[in-house]
Write an enzyme that holds these catalytic residues in place. Structure first.
Site, PDB file in Angstrom:
ATOM      1  N   ASN A   7       1.049   4.342  -0.380  1.00  0.00           N
ATOM      2  CA  ASN A   7       0.285   3.162  -0.768  1.00  0.00           C
ATOM      3  C   ASN A   7      -0.473   3.501  -2.044  1.00  0.00           C
ATOM      4  O   ASN A   7      -1.471   4.217  -2.005  1.00  0.00           O
ATOM      5  CB  ASN A   7      -0.689   2.781   0.360  1.00  0.00           C
ATOM      6  CG  ASN A   7      -1.608   1.646  -0.054  1.00  0.00           C
ATOM      7  OD1 ASN A   7      -1.407   1.002  -1.079  1.00  0.00           O
ATOM      8  ND2 ASN A   7      -2.626   1.394   0.763  1.00  0.00           N
ATOM      9  N   TRP A   8       0.009   2.971  -3.151  1.00  0.00           N
ATOM     10  CA  TRP A   8      -0.597   3.321  -4.440  1.00  0.00           C
ATOM     11  C   TRP A   8      -1.903   2.565  -4.700  1.00  0.00           C
ATOM     12  O   TRP A   8      -2.581   2.839  -5.685  1.00  0.00           O
ATOM     13  CB  TRP A   8       0.388   3.041  -5.573  1.00  0.00           C
ATOM     14  CG  TRP A   8       1.547   3.985  -5.623  1.00  0.00           C
ATOM     15  CD1 TRP A   8       1.733   5.115  -4.865  1.00  0.00           C
ATOM     16  CD2 TRP A   8       2.685   3.894  -6.487  1.00  0.00           C
ATOM     17  NE1 TRP A   8       2.919   5.722  -5.201  1.00  0.00           N
ATOM     18  CE2 TRP A   8       3.534   4.993  -6.203  1.00  0.00           C
ATOM     19  CE3 TRP A   8       3.094   2.999  -7.478  1.00  0.00           C
ATOM     20  CZ2 TRP A   8       4.732   5.214  -6.872  1.00  0.00           C
ATOM     21  CZ3 TRP A   8       4.290   3.210  -8.144  1.00  0.00           C
ATOM     22  CH2 TRP A   8       5.098   4.308  -7.841  1.00  0.00           C
ATOM     23  N   LYS A   9      -2.210   1.583  -3.864  1.00  0.00           N
ATOM     24  CA  LYS A   9      -3.423   0.775  -4.080  1.00  0.00           C
ATOM     25  C   LYS A   9      -3.414   0.238  -5.519  1.00  0.00           C
ATOM     26  O   LYS A   9      -2.363  -0.187  -5.983  1.00  0.00           O
ATOM     27  CB  LYS A   9      -4.671   1.594  -3.727  1.00  0.00           C
ATOM     28  CG  LYS A   9      -4.522   2.231  -2.338  1.00  0.00           C
ATOM     29  CD  LYS A   9      -5.763   2.858  -1.811  1.00  0.00           C
ATOM     30  CE  LYS A   9      -5.473   3.440  -0.426  1.00  0.00           C
ATOM     31  NZ  LYS A   9      -6.653   3.992   0.224  1.00  0.00           N
ATOM     32  N   HIS A  94      -4.464  -3.953   5.559  1.00  0.00           N
ATOM     33  CA  HIS A  94      -5.017  -2.648   5.171  1.00  0.00           C
ATOM     34  C   HIS A  94      -6.541  -2.714   5.242  1.00  0.00           C
ATOM     35  O   HIS A  94      -7.140  -3.758   4.984  1.00  0.00           O
ATOM     36  CB  HIS A  94      -4.566  -2.275   3.759  1.00  0.00           C
ATOM     37  CG  HIS A  94      -4.959  -0.877   3.400  1.00  0.00           C
ATOM     38  ND1 HIS A  94      -6.203  -0.572   2.903  1.00  0.00           N
ATOM     39  CD2 HIS A  94      -4.296   0.295   3.523  1.00  0.00           C
ATOM     40  CE1 HIS A  94      -6.264   0.745   2.721  1.00  0.00           C
ATOM     41  NE2 HIS A  94      -5.128   1.282   3.090  1.00  0.00           N
ATOM     42  N   GLU A  96      -8.794  -1.851   3.322  1.00  0.00           N
ATOM     43  CA  GLU A  96      -9.475  -2.357   2.119  1.00  0.00           C
ATOM     44  C   GLU A  96      -9.356  -3.875   2.016  1.00  0.00           C
ATOM     45  O   GLU A  96     -10.249  -4.544   1.509  1.00  0.00           O
ATOM     46  CB  GLU A  96      -8.907  -1.648   0.876  1.00  0.00           C
ATOM     47  CG  GLU A  96      -9.413  -0.213   0.818  1.00  0.00           C
ATOM     48  CD  GLU A  96      -8.410   0.803   0.328  1.00  0.00           C
ATOM     49  OE1 GLU A  96      -7.470   0.436  -0.403  1.00  0.00           O
ATOM     50  OE2 GLU A  96      -8.568   1.992   0.695  1.00  0.00           O
ATOM     51  N   GLU A 166      -4.985   3.716  10.711  1.00  0.00           N
ATOM     52  CA  GLU A 166      -5.770   4.332   9.639  1.00  0.00           C
ATOM     53  C   GLU A 166      -7.257   4.179   9.947  1.00  0.00           C
ATOM     54  O   GLU A 166      -7.854   3.130   9.660  1.00  0.00           O
ATOM     55  CB  GLU A 166      -5.468   3.645   8.300  1.00  0.00           C
ATOM     56  CG  GLU A 166      -4.030   3.764   7.850  1.00  0.00           C
ATOM     57  CD  GLU A 166      -3.908   3.590   6.339  1.00  0.00           C
ATOM     58  OE1 GLU A 166      -3.442   4.540   5.702  1.00  0.00           O
ATOM     59  OE2 GLU A 166      -4.287   2.539   5.813  1.00  0.00           O
ATOM     60  N   GLY A 172      -9.555   8.046   2.081  1.00  0.00           N
ATOM     61  CA  GLY A 172     -10.115   8.425   0.787  1.00  0.00           C
ATOM     62  C   GLY A 172     -11.344   9.315   0.878  1.00  0.00           C
ATOM     63  O   GLY A 172     -12.065   9.480  -0.100  1.00  0.00           O
ATOM     64  N   SER A 210      -6.496  10.367   4.401  1.00  0.00           N
ATOM     65  CA  SER A 210      -6.652  11.719   3.852  1.00  0.00           C
ATOM     66  C   SER A 210      -5.511  12.663   4.228  1.00  0.00           C
ATOM     67  O   SER A 210      -5.732  13.854   4.444  1.00  0.00           O
ATOM     68  CB  SER A 210      -8.009  12.313   4.252  1.00  0.00           C
ATOM     69  OG  SER A 210      -9.062  11.564   3.666  1.00  0.00           O
ATOM     70  N   GLY A 232      -4.177   8.597  -1.887  1.00  0.00           N
ATOM     71  CA  GLY A 232      -4.400   9.498  -3.022  1.00  0.00           C
ATOM     72  C   GLY A 232      -3.297  10.516  -3.270  1.00  0.00           C
ATOM     73  O   GLY A 232      -2.864  10.698  -4.416  1.00  0.00           O
TER      74      GLY A 232
HETATM   75  P1  13P Z   1      -5.915   8.192   1.408  1.00  0.00           P
HETATM   76  O1  13P Z   1      -4.630   8.897   1.707  1.00  0.00           O
HETATM   77  O2  13P Z   1      -6.279   8.229  -0.045  1.00  0.00           O
HETATM   78  O3  13P Z   1      -7.017   8.623   2.324  1.00  0.00           O
HETATM   79  O4  13P Z   1      -5.644   6.634   1.719  1.00  0.00           O
HETATM   80  C1  13P Z   1      -5.101   6.293   2.920  1.00  0.00           C
HETATM   81  C2  13P Z   1      -4.700   4.885   2.877  1.00  0.00           C
HETATM   82  O5  13P Z   1      -5.529   3.994   2.838  1.00  0.00           O
HETATM   83  C3  13P Z   1      -3.269   4.568   2.840  1.00  0.00           C
HETATM   84  O6  13P Z   1      -3.042   3.229   3.077  1.00  0.00           O
END
Ligand code: 13P
Length: 251
Positions: A7-9, A94, A96, A166, A172, A210, A232
């Site tokens: 997931n590149w966000k 998600h 976020e 998650e 993150g 993470s 990340g």
């Molecule tokens: P991180 O791997 O940066 O913690 O993010 C996880 C995430 O939200 C994947 O959708």
């Protein structure tokens, strides 16, 4: 089958996104036992889709959709438009989206139904916040999100939905759930799903939060994990290729 989902966000436009996928696929050879998914920002999707087109073990998806087919919804992307741009998968709910953009449980259900209706694969994200975990509410929160996201679906449809667990406090932060903690929540999700899917179904449940090259092996040693959803560490060739090549114990 283990799923490695990136997931590149809000990272990588078409040029750097294409280069990243190309470099990762050049390094990670296709294997029967794993699938690589890339969820870039929507404008980057066609470039990524073009790169994965030649690989049976790889696919592209979008990070969000709106449930209506078309209309006056400025800023939104329909499932049909996402599919035309190359998406075969869609992330839904998600953390976020839920916590930064106020997406409600009920909206995730509408999105899952729209995605399934268009023949694409939904990946429904669920997870508790730190205060909810501390209050002992993890299972209640996760099962509430599952019930809302899968509302109105019959057993066969529920079996098509991939779940990504998650925990919000692990996203993150560099603090991943321990493999045992993740597996415990997976078991609870699996039990809930088992009662609602056709006999013999093994629902796919990924862990996210993470995940890094240094903890992926320990996490994926847990049989409960059918894969990982990574933010990340999926943004760079070295770390993402290393995670995608994580050995899994033979079963
Ligand atoms: P991180 O791997 O940066 O913690 O993010 C996880 C995430 O939200 C994947 O959708």
């Amino acid at each position: 089958m283990t799923i490695f989902a990136a997931n590149w966000k809000m990272h990588h436009g078409p040029a750097t996104g294409r280069d990243l996928v190309r470099a990762v696929l050049a390094r990670v050879r296709p294997r029967e036992d794993r699938t690589l998914l890339f969820f870039p920002p929507a404008p980057t999707l066609p470039a990524v889709a073009a790169e994965v087109a030649g690989r049976r073990d790889a696919a592209a998806g979008t990070q969000n959709v709106y449930w209506e087919a078309k209309g006056a919804f400025t800023g939104e992307v329909s499932v049909g438009i996402a599919a035309e741009a190359g998406a075969t998968w869609v992330l839904i709910g998600h953390s976020e989206r839920r916590h930064k953009f106020g997406e409600a449980d009920e909206e995730t259900g509408k999105k899952v139904r729209a995605v399934l209706g268009a023949g694409l694969s939904p990946m429904l994200c669920v997870g508790e916040k730190l205060e909810e975990r501390k209050a002992g509410e993890t299972e209640a929160v996760v099962l509430r999100q599952l019930a809302a996201g899968l509302q109105g679906l019959d057993a066969a449809a529920i079996a098509r939905v991939v779940i990504a667990y998650e925990p919000v406090w692990a996203i993150g932060t560099g603090v991943n759930a321990t493999p045992q903690d993740a597996a415990a929540v997976h078991r609870c999700i699996r039990e809930w799903l088992r009662a609602r899917t056709p006999a013999g179904t093994r629902s796919r449940i990924l862990y996210g939060g993470s995940v890094s090259p240094s903890n992926a092996a320990a996490l994926l040693a847990e049989e409960e994990l059918d894969g990982v959803l990574v933010g990340g560490a999926s943004l760079e060739v070295e770390s993402w290729a290393a995670i995608c090549e994580t050995p899994r114990p033979a079963r």
